[in-house]
Design a protein around this motif. Structure first.
Motif, short mmCIF file in Angstrom:
data_model
loop_
_atom_site.label_atom_id
_atom_site.label_comp_id
_atom_site.label_asym_id
_atom_site.label_seq_id
_atom_site.Cartn_x
_atom_site.Cartn_y
_atom_site.Cartn_z
N ALA A 167 0.80 -1.18 -0.07
CA ALA A 167 0.01 0.15 -0.10
C ALA A 167 0.73 1.37 0.06
CB ALA A 167 -1.05 -0.01 1.38
N TRP A 168 2.03 1.08 0.80
CA TRP A 168 2.86 2.26 0.83
C TRP A 168 3.53 2.55 -0.37
CZ3 TRP A 168 2.18 5.43 4.74
CH2 TRP A 168 1.79 4.92 6.09
N HIS A 171 0.87 4.31 -2.87
CA HIS A 171 0.84 5.74 -2.47
C HIS A 171 1.85 6.55 -3.05
CE1 HIS A 171 -2.72 4.93 0.07
NE2 HIS A 171 -1.90 4.18 1.16
N GLN A 221 -2.28 0.20 7.03
CA GLN A 221 -1.64 0.24 5.61
C GLN A 221 -0.91 -1.16 5.29
OE1 GLN A 221 -1.93 2.39 3.32
NE2 GLN A 221 -2.97 3.76 4.62
#
Length: 343
Positions: A167-168, A171, A221
């Protein structure tokens, strides 16, 4: 894998699917789904505010990670225009759900995902099998350097731990895409991504003390990334990797590189109905609830053509993907003398 076939095979399947009405829009279904998803999304953050400064927020983080992933499925469907027939409403809803809702650049991700659909599992053209950290073929192992080469040795064991960072990664990639001049509507995408960061981090660090807030972010996350990865991994990982030498028509290119996952209604909901991956790749504009009905038609047609159609259980799909990753890195686990041929 090199095979020349007739392109008309897909056209005949498309006529069967069209005659069954499976490409027709499902406005009531998506109106209900979007409404329920929005209510659950807002309800999850209302629960976050109600729980307040408590260690129970770590359970809320897991719940919200599930909600974020379901929002991601909606952004995916909007990107394929399964919800609206025209571009404008699809883009408006997609950016609200993706950029503002979960902090993922909808425009960037849709472009990347469409390139994946055009050439699934193709070393040269599919961005989802580019060797960023994980390597997907023995040829990529031979060319790998640095971190990918280090990870490749035991990448089957690294796979799920690395998903906690997915997820990071998405992003960061969303913000990096804003630097590309070719990116459409960069200003709007940037405003919505920054607005997401403002409300998301603002809520978390306002309600929770610094230490709990950091742990909440790690859990939220991390689970978000694992859930996303566990949804997409069964679809293509461990399936044939194509190269420039492989000449397949559209139908075979999509079917032979994709894997379906058996399951009932729970599996359909948990995987965003992407467990019907073969049907989705053949007809990406098909509304998600129609994929289950298309599945037996496609499977029967593939049997008529004698085209391999793979469907398996969820656990077995992960096993196939992990075994493939382990086999790809086998050369790096050999004694140095036996690896002398590797560059």
């Amino acid at each position: 894998m090199t095979t020349e076939t007739r392109g008309s095979d897909f056209a005949r399947l498309a006529r069967r699917i069209t005659d069954a009405g499976l490409l027709d829009r499902r406005p009531v279904y998506y109106a209900v789904r979007l409404s329920l998803a929005t209510i659950v999304f807002l309800g999850g953050w209302a629960l976050f505010l109600w729980v307040g400064d408590s260690w129970w927020q770590m359970a809320v983080a897991v719940l919200l990670a599930v909600v974020f992933t379901q929002f991601g499925f909606l952004a995916h469907d909007l990107g394929h225009r399964q919800v609206f027939r025209t571009r404008r409403p699809s883009e408006i809803a997609g950016r609200l759900v993706g950029n503002l809702g979960v902090g993922l650049g909808w425009g960037w991700w849709t472009d990347k995902h469409n390139r994946h659909h055009a050439n699934p599992n193709h070393e040269d053209h599919d961005p989802d099998v580019s060797p960023a950290v994980i390597v997907w073929s023995t040829e990529q192992v031979e060319r790998s350097r640095g971190l990918p080469r280090f990870v490749a040795k035991y990448q089957a064991f690294w796979f799920f731990p690395l998903l906690t960072l997915e997820a990071w990664h998405l992003h960061v990639a969303s913000f990096k895409s804003l630097l590309k001049p070719s990116m459409r509507n960069r200003g709007l995408e940037a405003i919505l991504l920054l607005a997401h960061c403002a409300w998301y981090f603002g809520l978390v660090f306002t309600v929770l003390p610094f230490g709990k807030a950091l742990l909440f972010l790690v859990i939220h996350q991390g689970v978000f990334g694992v859930y996303l990865g566990c949804t997409f991994a069964p679809n293509h990982k461990g399936m044939p990797i194509l190269t420039g030498d492989d000449k397949l028509d559209f139908l075979r290119k999509q079917v032979l590189t994709s894997r379906n996952v058996h399951g009932g209604w729970f599996t359909d909901i948990a995987l965003g109905q992407l467990n019907y991956q073969i049907e989705h790749h053949l007809f990406p504009h098909m509304p998600a609830p129609n994929l289950r009905r298309a599945q037996p038609i496609v499977e029967q047609y593939c049997a008529e053509l004698r085209v391999d159609y793979l469907a398996t259980g969820l656990v077995d799909s992960y096993g196939q993907a992990l075994r493939h990753l382990h086999e790809v890195g086998a050369a790096l686990r050999r004694p140095p003398a036996e690896r002398a041929s590797l560059p």
